[in-house]
Design a protein around this motif. Structure first.
Motif, PDB file in Angstrom:
ATOM      1  N   VAL A 177       0.844  -1.201   0.000  1.00 59.09           N
ATOM      2  CA  VAL A 177       0.000   0.000   0.000  1.00 59.09           C
ATOM      3  C   VAL A 177       0.880   1.252   0.000  1.00 59.09           C
ATOM      4  O   VAL A 177       0.646   2.212  -0.758  1.00 59.09           O
ATOM      5  CB  VAL A 177      -0.958  -0.025   1.224  1.00 59.09           C
ATOM      6  CG1 VAL A 177      -1.693   1.311   1.347  1.00 59.09           C
ATOM      7  CG2 VAL A 177      -1.961  -1.172   1.078  1.00 59.09           C
ATOM      8  N   ASN A 178       1.948   1.234   0.842  1.00 56.16           N
ATOM      9  CA  ASN A 178       2.856   2.393   0.885  1.00 56.16           C
ATOM     10  C   ASN A 178       3.500   2.636  -0.473  1.00 56.16           C
ATOM     11  O   ASN A 178       3.613   3.784  -0.930  1.00 56.16           O
ATOM     12  CB  ASN A 178       3.932   2.199   1.953  1.00 56.16           C
ATOM     13  CG  ASN A 178       3.327   2.313   3.354  1.00 56.16           C
ATOM     14  OD1 ASN A 178       2.258   2.909   3.505  1.00 56.16           O
ATOM     15  ND2 ASN A 178       3.978   1.747   4.349  1.00 56.16           N
ATOM     16  N   LEU A 179       3.918   1.553  -1.138  1.00 55.02           N
ATOM     17  CA  LEU A 179       4.552   1.702  -2.464  1.00 55.02           C
ATOM     18  C   LEU A 179       3.562   2.306  -3.456  1.00 55.02           C
ATOM     19  O   LEU A 179       3.914   3.180  -4.258  1.00 55.02           O
ATOM     20  CB  LEU A 179       5.042   0.340  -2.971  1.00 55.02           C
ATOM     21  CG  LEU A 179       6.367  -0.161  -2.360  1.00 55.02           C
ATOM     22  CD1 LEU A 179       6.582  -1.624  -2.713  1.00 55.02           C
ATOM     23  CD2 LEU A 179       7.560   0.675  -2.869  1.00 55.02           C
ATOM     24  N   LEU A 180       2.311   1.843  -3.402  1.00 52.87           N
ATOM     25  CA  LEU A 180       1.299   2.368  -4.329  1.00 52.87           C
ATOM     26  C   LEU A 180       1.076   3.868  -4.082  1.00 52.87           C
ATOM     27  O   LEU A 180       0.948   4.657  -5.023  1.00 52.87           O
ATOM     28  CB  LEU A 180      -0.020   1.592  -4.172  1.00 52.87           C
ATOM     29  CG  LEU A 180      -0.016   0.162  -4.761  1.00 52.87           C
ATOM     30  CD1 LEU A 180      -1.244  -0.610  -4.314  1.00 52.87           C
ATOM     31  CD2 LEU A 180       0.028   0.215  -6.298  1.00 52.87           C
ATOM     32  N   ARG A 181       1.037   4.237  -2.801  1.00 51.19           N
ATOM     33  CA  ARG A 181       0.824   5.666  -2.478  1.00 51.19           C
ATOM     34  C   ARG A 181       2.001   6.517  -2.987  1.00 51.19           C
ATOM     35  O   ARG A 181       1.803   7.613  -3.524  1.00 51.19           O
ATOM     36  CB  ARG A 181       0.658   5.850  -0.968  1.00 51.19           C
ATOM     37  CG  ARG A 181      -0.685   5.248  -0.494  1.00 51.19           C
ATOM     38  CD  ARG A 181      -1.131   5.807   0.860  1.00 51.19           C
ATOM     39  NE  ARG A 181      -2.525   5.370   1.108  1.00 51.19           N
ATOM     40  CZ  ARG A 181      -2.917   4.692   2.164  1.00 51.19           C
ATOM     41  NH1 ARG A 181      -2.059   4.403   3.115  1.00 51.19           N
ATOM     42  NH2 ARG A 181      -4.173   4.328   2.285  1.00 51.19           N
ATOM     43  N   GLN A 182       3.234   5.949  -2.812  1.00 47.76           N
ATOM     44  CA  GLN A 182       4.427   6.672  -3.307  1.00 47.76           C
ATOM     45  C   GLN A 182       4.323   6.883  -4.813  1.00 47.76           C
ATOM     46  O   GLN A 182       4.555   7.973  -5.331  1.00 47.76           O
ATOM     47  CB  GLN A 182       5.692   5.847  -3.020  1.00 47.76           C
ATOM     48  CG  GLN A 182       6.433   6.246  -1.766  1.00 47.76           C
ATOM     49  CD  GLN A 182       7.518   5.209  -1.464  1.00 47.76           C
ATOM     50  OE1 GLN A 182       7.209   4.055  -1.288  1.00 47.76           O
ATOM     51  NE2 GLN A 182       8.756   5.610  -1.465  1.00 47.76           N
ATOM     52  N   LEU A 183       3.958   5.806  -5.516  1.00 48.59           N
ATOM     53  CA  LEU A 183       3.867   5.885  -6.985  1.00 48.59           C
ATOM     54  C   LEU A 183       2.818   6.933  -7.388  1.00 48.59           C
ATOM     55  O   LEU A 183       3.006   7.703  -8.328  1.00 48.59           O
ATOM     56  CB  LEU A 183       3.498   4.518  -7.575  1.00 48.59           C
ATOM     57  CG  LEU A 183       4.612   3.450  -7.508  1.00 48.59           C
ATOM     58  CD1 LEU A 183       4.061   2.085  -7.880  1.00 48.59           C
ATOM     59  CD2 LEU A 183       5.775   3.821  -8.448  1.00 48.59           C
ATOM     60  N   GLN A 184       1.722   6.958  -6.645  1.00 50.14           N
ATOM     61  CA  GLN A 184       0.647   7.910  -6.925  1.00 50.14           C
ATOM     62  C   GLN A 184       1.193   9.357  -6.876  1.00 50.14           C
ATOM     63  O   GLN A 184       0.814  10.204  -7.674  1.00 50.14           O
ATOM     64  CB  GLN A 184      -0.432   7.742  -5.843  1.00 50.14           C
ATOM     65  CG  GLN A 184      -1.830   8.044  -6.329  1.00 50.14           C
ATOM     66  CD  GLN A 184      -2.856   7.781  -5.214  1.00 50.14           C
ATOM     67  OE1 GLN A 184      -2.501   7.439  -4.098  1.00 50.14           O
ATOM     68  NE2 GLN A 184      -4.127   7.939  -5.540  1.00 50.14           N
ATOM     69  N   GLN A 185       2.084   9.569  -5.879  1.00 54.12           N
ATOM     70  CA  GLN A 185       2.626  10.932  -5.724  1.00 54.12           C
ATOM     71  C   GLN A 185       3.759  11.252  -6.699  1.00 54.12           C
ATOM     72  O   GLN A 185       3.914  12.387  -7.147  1.00 54.12           O
ATOM     73  CB  GLN A 185       3.125  11.143  -4.282  1.00 54.12           C
ATOM     74  CG  GLN A 185       2.004  11.667  -3.355  1.00 54.12           C
ATOM     75  CD  GLN A 185       1.950  10.912  -2.022  1.00 54.12           C
ATOM     76  OE1 GLN A 185       2.988  10.526  -1.503  1.00 54.12           O
ATOM     77  NE2 GLN A 185       0.755  10.720  -1.500  1.00 54.12           N
ATOM     78  N   THR A 186       4.608  10.206  -7.024  1.00 56.08           N
ATOM     79  CA  THR A 186       5.835  10.519  -7.780  1.00 56.08           C
ATOM     80  C   THR A 186       5.665  10.363  -9.287  1.00 56.08           C
ATOM     81  O   THR A 186       6.395  10.972 -10.055  1.00 56.08           O
ATOM     82  CB  THR A 186       6.998   9.617  -7.311  1.00 56.08           C
ATOM     83  OG1 THR A 186       6.549   8.258  -7.409  1.00 56.08           O
ATOM     84  CG2 THR A 186       7.357   9.893  -5.853  1.00 56.08           C
ATOM     85  N   LEU A 187       4.728   9.552  -9.732  1.00 64.30           N
ATOM     86  CA  LEU A 187       4.610   9.321 -11.182  1.00 64.30           C
ATOM     87  C   LEU A 187       3.968  10.544 -11.830  1.00 64.30           C
ATOM     88  O   LEU A 187       3.028  11.134 -11.281  1.00 64.30           O
ATOM     89  CB  LEU A 187       3.740   8.089 -11.466  1.00 64.30           C
ATOM     90  CG  LEU A 187       4.407   6.714 -11.387  1.00 64.30           C
ATOM     91  CD1 LEU A 187       3.397   5.655 -11.802  1.00 64.30           C
ATOM     92  CD2 LEU A 187       5.643   6.603 -12.277  1.00 64.30           C
ATOM     93  N   PRO A 188       4.445  10.909 -13.028  1.00 63.10           N
ATOM     94  CA  PRO A 188       3.783  11.989 -13.781  1.00 63.10           C
ATOM     95  C   PRO A 188       2.325  11.584 -14.048  1.00 63.10           C
ATOM     96  O   PRO A 188       2.044  10.400 -14.274  1.00 63.10           O
ATOM     97  CB  PRO A 188       4.578  12.058 -15.096  1.00 63.10           C
ATOM     98  CG  PRO A 188       5.802  11.217 -14.886  1.00 63.10           C
ATOM     99  CD  PRO A 188       5.603  10.342 -13.716  1.00 63.10           C
ATOM    100  N   PRO A 189       1.399  12.580 -14.064  1.00 60.77           N
ATOM    101  CA  PRO A 189      -0.038  12.274 -14.230  1.00 60.77           C
ATOM    102  C   PRO A 189      -0.338  11.417 -15.455  1.00 60.77           C
ATOM    103  O   PRO A 189      -1.143  10.484 -15.391  1.00 60.77           O
ATOM    104  CB  PRO A 189      -0.688  13.654 -14.368  1.00 60.77           C
ATOM    105  CG  PRO A 189       0.288  14.583 -13.718  1.00 60.77           C
ATOM    106  CD  PRO A 189       1.654  14.015 -13.865  1.00 60.77           C
ATOM    107  N   GLU A 190       0.368  11.727 -16.593  1.00 55.46           N
ATOM    108  CA  GLU A 190       0.026  10.934 -17.803  1.00 55.46           C
ATOM    109  C   GLU A 190       0.464   9.467 -17.652  1.00 55.46           C
ATOM    110  O   GLU A 190      -0.232   8.549 -18.080  1.00 55.46           O
ATOM    111  CB  GLU A 190       0.604  11.589 -19.082  1.00 55.46           C
ATOM    112  CG  GLU A 190       2.139  11.653 -19.180  1.00 55.46           C
ATOM    113  CD  GLU A 190       2.724  12.836 -18.391  1.00 55.46           C
ATOM    114  OE1 GLU A 190       3.935  13.027 -18.482  1.00 55.46           O
ATOM    115  OE2 GLU A 190       1.954  13.555 -17.679  1.00 55.46           O
ATOM    116  N   ALA A 191       1.623   9.272 -17.002  1.00 57.75           N
ATOM    117  CA  ALA A 191       2.097   7.882 -16.792  1.00 57.75           C
ATOM    118  C   ALA A 191       1.101   7.157 -15.886  1.00 57.75           C
ATOM    119  O   ALA A 191       0.738   6.002 -16.111  1.00 57.75           O
ATOM    120  CB  ALA A 191       3.481   7.882 -16.168  1.00 57.75           C
TER     121      ALA A 191
END
Length: 1118
Positions: free
Chosen positions: A1082-1096
């Motif tokens: 869950v923590n990894l998913l939240r990190q990805l949500q914040q760090t990935l560019p919106p289009e990615a």
């Protein structure tokens, strides 16, 4: 001189009357007189063995009194032979202490007595004495005159001497047959001559006995075949006796031939058609005594049962099986319509049944178990329709009884033809005669047990309404009661969902029957209610309120002696209903029920009151229902339970040939077994109470855990010796199951501070007592099934107390494991031998397969125990493992069963996993086997092998590196199999994926990781092997956390796949990931949500399935 010494001098002095008086007193019915005489006799044995022996011989040779001569022969046998003296009586065996002159005098006088003795009863005892003495001294050639004397007697014209010599020959064959083998030729001539030409029936019987004993002692089949030509003469002994109307002689001959059929059935093979034909003629001859006909039937059934020695032989004679079946059916017709049966009093259960009927029942059961359904069902199908259509009720009744009797042995074939079987039985439910209706219900009960659960699943909609209708048979209360009782058999093999739709109707009917005036009907209704509650569990809750008041009324009011069983059944019913509905529903009534049981237990009950056993079981069920809330009642329960568990078996031992047979006693609760020359009678009711108590002790320890600790000191010394209680299997089983429970209870009590003043040394003391006792009992256990339970129990004990074991205890366990493997291999070899027999057929093959499967259970337990020891002792266990290799390595062989290969692989897997560096020295030997087993045709073997590959990849370091290439290609075969994800293959597949992950983690330098890591990822998530799934998904998490390049791929192209795996794992709850792993995901998913560019993020999101998107949304928003 003291008076005893004066008495002894007189007894051994020149005046014979003193000695004769002493012998008379030894037979006296007055205890004082007898025990005084015994002390003088024992003194004489110690101080004057020569004088005593010669005095006895003179008495035997010259006393005019029969009783005195008989007693002298028996006493001589006791003092002169080792087997008749008890082991602890060192002075009892006098022969070695006698002078050479006395020994010589005894030998010649005994033979003189054999020549002169006229009384048959004494001749028999005299021959026993000669035979037993000879068995000790002839092998050392210390009685060279004996055999010439016997041959001389046999060749004489004197029938009495011939008979004596044959009696001695028969016994010597049993004791020291090898001494007689060199005389095969002479004996053959002697036997042939007497069987053919002797005019005396007694001599012919004695010769028959001697021939049969001699054949049994010959180890080579060549020697046995020499005697084949005696068989017609042996059979003539029987037929001549019958033709002469001498049925007592014929019965003796039959008993001897039955012994031959049981021990050497193949001796009869060449003349089987004639021999079995003659026996069936006797069985069919209505003019002969029942006893004679029953023995002829026993002969044929014994031959059919001699599976181990002559597999398949009797199936080659279908025409005889058909005749025998016909005879047995005829015997079942011998039943009378006794008025007592209709009155439905409990004690008249067997009213109208004859001995013919009982023998017919028993033999049909044995015959069908021995021959199996493929042989018996066609014969039954031919005969039964005519019986069912007959006008005589006895025939229709016989057909139902026969169906019930053959069901166990024919279950597979009858299950295939269930429709026809059910039509036959259910049509008899409406027979005009109540005894036929009763027999049909009886058949349903038996078939529910033997053909379940198929019968319940396919025919519940016919059977349950039929039983319910039979409960309305008010004309015949016995039928009503039996219909209620049959509900028990039906529901024992029945899923709750089958039973539930019928509960309204059944419970309603049973409550009406509870108010019936007939006690038998009430008892049947209680049995049915109890079994229905037990089978339907929580579905019974809605009936609790109407049912419980009735049960309590019976418990309170059924106080009369005639109602004892009713009360006992009510107790059983209350406790089963309580267990079914659970603590919450039952707790208000529980207190009242318990107080009632407490007051009952305090009242004076008679020794044979059935309530004792029912009460023990009811207490244990109440304990299971109430759990720790039951503890306050333990002080009431335990004293009675300990008394019952401590019961001594009520055993009587007589000589096997004594006239006062135990079997003739009227006590039905006595069971007799014959061991050698002793007949042992055991009171079974005592054993059953003891077994119940032991089972209950086991239940309490299991349920109450540390709460049971206050009683361990009392219970352990009772239960441990019962591991070797050979009188009763159930007692041994209970003792075996109790061992780990008692250890666990003590260990938990110490750990939780509930054992004041005691620490781990107390637990060690217990385990030092229990574990060696279990190992020793295993060494002596005759039953394979119980041996497997003992291994299982030993494994549990090791898991509880293993670290407390010292080296010598581990050594004794390992030695016992060698013994178990050796014994099992030799049993398998015997079975392989059996499969080469000339008549071996498919049916025998099936039975052999079942026996070998039981053997695999043993191997399975051996693997478990070794796994436990390896986990506990790690590298310190390796010297023991080295010691076992010669036993374990053969188990890898292609000729072994898949189960054996799997176990061998698992043991190596455990070594590699728990001994790590210390195990590296075994890799050279075992890895080639392991790699080969990865592609075994058996999926369980494949799973164990690829799991082992993963372990070796993790801990094998540089030793494993050279094999990485081959390991990959083996794993590739499994993972690319088009059927890899089918249920039977998925475990092997998941373990292969896990092993591939370990190669990626520990040997990345040896693989093309840009290609292989994505292959690994493409196989996720794992959903078959939940243990490996958690390991692998945790590894995936760790790789994402450290941004593993090959995992994420160029431009993070594998990120959508990773997120999809996370989504699937998280939406499966706790199954596919540990709690820690799930939090990390869950923590990894939240990190990805914040760090990935919106289009990615958007393109990753759109690549997911709709349900995965929903699952992720709810996880991330929570």
């Amino acid at each position: 001189m003291d008076p005893t010494q004066i008495h002894l001098t007189a007894v051994l002095g020149p005046d014979p009357t003193h000695f004769e008086t002493l012998i008379a007193h030894l037979m006296s019915t007055s205890n004082d007189q007898r025990s005084h005489a015994e002390s003088i006799f024992n003194l004489a044995k110690q101080s004057s063995p020569d004088a005593l022996s010669l005095k006895l011989l003179h008495l035997l040779a010259s006393s005019p009194h029969l009783e005195a001569r008989a007693m002298a022969a028996v006493l001589l046998r006791r003092i002169l032979t080792r087997s008749s003296s008890s082991d602890d009586d060192v002075n009892g065996f006098l022969w070695p202490r006698l002078t050479a002159n006395t020994q010589s005098a005894i030998k010649s006088m005994l033979l003189g007595c054999v020549q002169r003795e006229e009384a048959k009863s004494i001749t028999k005892k005299l021959c026993d004495t000669v035979s037993e003495l000879a068995s000790g001294i002839v092998p050392e050639n210390n009685w060279p005159e004996l055999l010439p004397f016997m041959f001389q007697c046999v060749s004489s014209e004197n029938a009495r001497l011939q008979e004596s010599a044959f009696l001695i020959f028969a016994q010597l064959s049993q004791f020291i047959g090898e001494v007689l083998v060199p005389y095969v030729k002479e004996l053959h001539g002697v036997f042939m001559n007497c069987l053919m030409n002797s005019s005396s029936a007694d001599v012919r019987i004695a010769a028959l006995n001697a021939v049969i004993s001699f054949i049994q002692c010959l180890s080579s089949s060549g020697d046995r075949d020499r005697f084949q030509d005696l068989l017609p003469a042996m059979m003539r002994t029987l037929t001549e006796a019958l033709n002469g109307g001498e049925e007592a002689t014929a019965q003796e001959a039959l008993e001897l031939l039955i012994e031959l059929a049981g021990t050497e059935p193949r001796f009869l093979r060449r003349q089987l058609v004639d021999v079995v034909g003659s026996m069936l003629q006797i069985a069919e001859a209505g003019t002969l005594e029942e006893g004679t006909r029953h023995l002829a039937i026993e002969f044929v059934v014994t031959l059919a049962e001699a599976r181990e020695r002559a597999p398949g032989m009797m199936r080659k004679l279908p025409q005889f099986i058909s005749r025998l079946f016909g005879v047995l059916m005829k015997m079942l017709e011998d039943v009378e319509d006794a008025a007592a049966w209709h009155s439905a009093n409990v004690e008249d259960e067997d009213a109208g049944e004859t001995s013919n009927y009982s023998v017919g029942q028993e033999c049909l059961d044995r015959l069908s178990i021995a021959l199996g359904g493929n042989t018996v069902v066609p014969v039954a199908s031919e005969l039964l329709p005519a019986y069912l259509a007959a006008p005589e009720w006895q025939k229709r009744h016989a057909a139902m009884i026969a169906l019930a009797q053959i069901a166990e042995g024919c279950s597979k074939v009858m299950t295939k033809n269930l429709e026809q079987v059910m039509n036959m039985v259910l049509s008899s439910f409406v027979d005009p005669h109540p005894r036929v209706r009763w027999a049909a219900i009886n058949a349903i009960g038996q078939l529910s047990t033997d053909l379940g659960p198929d019968l319940q699943e396919k025919h519940h909609q016919r059977v349950l309404p039929a039983l319910a209708a039979a409960m309305d048979d008010y004309q015949s209360p016995r039928v009503q009661a039996h219909a209620a009782s049959a509900v028990l058999n039906f529901s024992e093999n029945c899923k709750p969902e089958i039973l539930t739709p019928y509960l309204d109707g059944l419970v309603g009917k049973l409550l009406i029957l509870l108010q019936n005036g007939k006690q038998m009907v009430q008892e049947g209704a209680l049995t049915a209610l109890a079994s229905v509650a037990d089978a339907s569990q929580e579905h019974f809750q809605k009936y609790y309120d109407p049912v419980m008041p009735y049960l309590k009324v019976i418990l309170v009011n059924a106080t009369d002696k005639s109602n004892r069983m009713l009360r006992a059944k009510a107790m059983e019913c209350v406790s089963l209903v309580g267990m079914a509905v659970g603590k919450e529903k039952f707790k208000d009534d529980a207190k009242q029920v318990m107080e009632l049981l407490v007051s009952l237990q305090g009242s004076q009950m008679e020794a044979d009151d059935p309530i004792t056993s029912y009460m023990l079981q009811a207490w244990a069920r109440l304990c299971k229902c109430l759990g720790q809330d039951f503890l306050p009642y333990m002080n009431f329960v335990m004293p009675q339970l300990i008394r019952s568990a401590n019961l001594k078996p009520d055993v009587t031992i007589t000589s096997a040939d004594s006239d006062n047979d135990i079997e003739d006693s009227d006590d039905e609760s006595m069971e007799t077994i014959t061991l050698g020359d002793k007949r042992i009678g055991i009171k079974t009711s005592v054993l059953e109470e003891k077994a119940t108590a032991c089972n209950m002790l086991c239940c309490y320890a299991d349920e109450l855990k540390e709460g049971f600790y206050p009683w361990t000191d009392q219970v352990v010394p009772i239960m441990v010796p019962l591991l070797k209680f050979y009188f009763h299997e159930e007692v041994r089983r209970a003792a075996v199951s109790a061992m780990p429970e008692l250890l666990r209870s003590a260990k938990l009590a110490v750990a939780k501070g509930l054992a004041p003043g005691r620490n781990e040394s107390y637990v060690k003391q217990l385990s030092d007592y229990i574990i060696p006792a279990l190992v020793e009992a295993l060494h002596k256990e005759p039953d394979i099934d119980i041996s497997a339970s003992m291994l299982d129990s030993l494994n549990e004990c090791l898991q509880i107390c293993g670290p407390l074991l010292d080296e010598s205890q581990v050594r004794s366990i390992v030695d016992e494991i060698k013994q178990v493997i050796t014994a099992s291999s030799s049993r398998k070899a015997d079975r392989a031998e059996r499969s080469k027999a000339e008549d071996f057929d498919a049916e025998e093959g099936e039975l052999l397969k079942e026996e070998n499967e039981q053997e695999e259970e043993m191997f399975d337990q051996v693997g478990e125990i070794l796994g436990t020891l390896i986990k506990i002792f790690k590298g310190a266990f390796l010297p023991f493992f080295d010691d076992l290799t010669s036993y374990l390595t053969p188990m890898w062989g292609k000729d072994k069963t898949p189960e054996e290969r799997r176990i061998a692989i698992c043991i190596f897997d455990d070594i590699a996993e728990h001994c790590r560096e210390a195990a590296l020295r075994y890799y050279d030997t075992y890895l080639p086997f392991l790699l080969e087993a990865c592609n075994d045709e058996n999926s369980d073997v494949r799973q164990a092998a690829v799991y082992g590959l993963g372990v070796c990849a993790e801990f094998g370091g540089s030793v494993f590196k050279p094999l990485v290439g081959e390991a990959l290609s083996r794993l590739n075969v499994i993972m690319r199999d088009p059927n890899a994800l089918q249920s039977e293959n998925v475990m092997a597949y998941d373990n292969a994926v896990s092993a591939l992950g370990k190669i990626c983690q520990f040997h990345r330098d040896k693989i093309d990781s840009a290609q292989i890591v994505p292959v690994w990822l493409s196989c996720l998530p794992l959903k078959g092997d939940l243990i490996e799934a958690k390991v692998v998904h945790d590894q995936l998490c760790a790789m994402v956390e450290r941004s593993d390049r090959e995992l994420l791929g160029p431009n993070d192209q594998y990120l959508p796949k990773i997120i999809a795996v996370f989504a699937e794992v998280l939406s499966a709850g706790k199954d596919l990931a540990t709690e820690q792993t799930a939090i990390r995901m869950v923590n990894l998913l939240r990190q990805l949500q914040q760090t990935l560019p919106p289009e990615a993020l958007a393109s990753t999101w759109s690549s997911l399935q709709p349900q995965q998107q929903l699952a992720l949304q709810s996880i991330l928003s929570s």
